[in-house]
Enzyme design. Sequence first.
Site, PDB file in Angstrom:
ATOM      1  N   ASP A 162       1.198  -9.410  -7.450  1.00 38.72           N
ATOM      2  CA  ASP A 162       1.207  -8.063  -6.891  1.00 38.72           C
ATOM      3  C   ASP A 162       2.653  -7.695  -6.552  1.00 38.72           C
ATOM      4  OD1 ASP A 162       0.087  -5.679  -5.482  1.00 38.72           O
ATOM      5  OD2 ASP A 162       0.888  -6.743  -3.735  1.00 38.72           O
ATOM      6  N   ASP A 205       4.154  -4.706  -4.326  1.00 40.44           N
ATOM      7  CA  ASP A 205       4.576  -4.289  -2.994  1.00 40.44           C
ATOM      8  C   ASP A 205       3.879  -5.114  -1.918  1.00 40.44           C
ATOM      9  OD1 ASP A 205       6.241  -2.106  -3.914  1.00 40.44           O
ATOM     10  OD2 ASP A 205       4.363  -1.148  -4.496  1.00 40.44           O
TER      11      ASP A 205
END
Length: 206
Positions: free
Chosen positions: A15, A17
């Site tokens: 992932d 952010d």
Amino acid sequence: MAVTRGAGRGAVLLDKDGTLLKNVPYNVDPARMVLAPGAAQALRRLGALGMPLAVVSNQPGVALGCFPEVALCTVRERLCALFREHGAVLAGFFYCPHHPKGAVAHYAIECDCRKPRSALLTQALAFLGVTPQYSWMVGDILDDIEAGRGAGCRTILVDCGNETEWRYDPQREPDFVVEQLDAAARIIAAQCNGTPAERIGQEAAT
């Protein structure tokens, strides 16, 4: 990048952010894209494994009208540079630009690629030519875990404070929980080196 294909080979899906980068909402400014704590060490460790590394990210800012989709080309370039700086190669940047409550009609849809659904991850794994059960999804919220499990990956939650709902069900249960991305990289490296499952947590803590 040329990707070696073959059964039994896995990838690491990250992932963006809050996991790989410090969490700056709806940011597409390369100058504000900064690695999260432990991420530089994680990239060096993961880059040495020879596994494809890819970023998979919800980017609802496109649908919400915060920035145009073309701005994500600059985000990809900055990610590539960050990976290179730390001895790794970005094999792919996969994103979902949709949001059901979006302001831009073309993107304001219910889709299968927005995490916690798993289509984005399935697309990434197929592009990389890897086997899901040998692959990892690493994220900072349980939606990432649900998406990873739905795609058939092993999962690691980087519990850095970004998960606020803690809505549990078996599909949202991570295989491991760590505090920083480097600890996740240690787990993955230990697994690749054949460390028994009961010792992996100990490897991550050292």
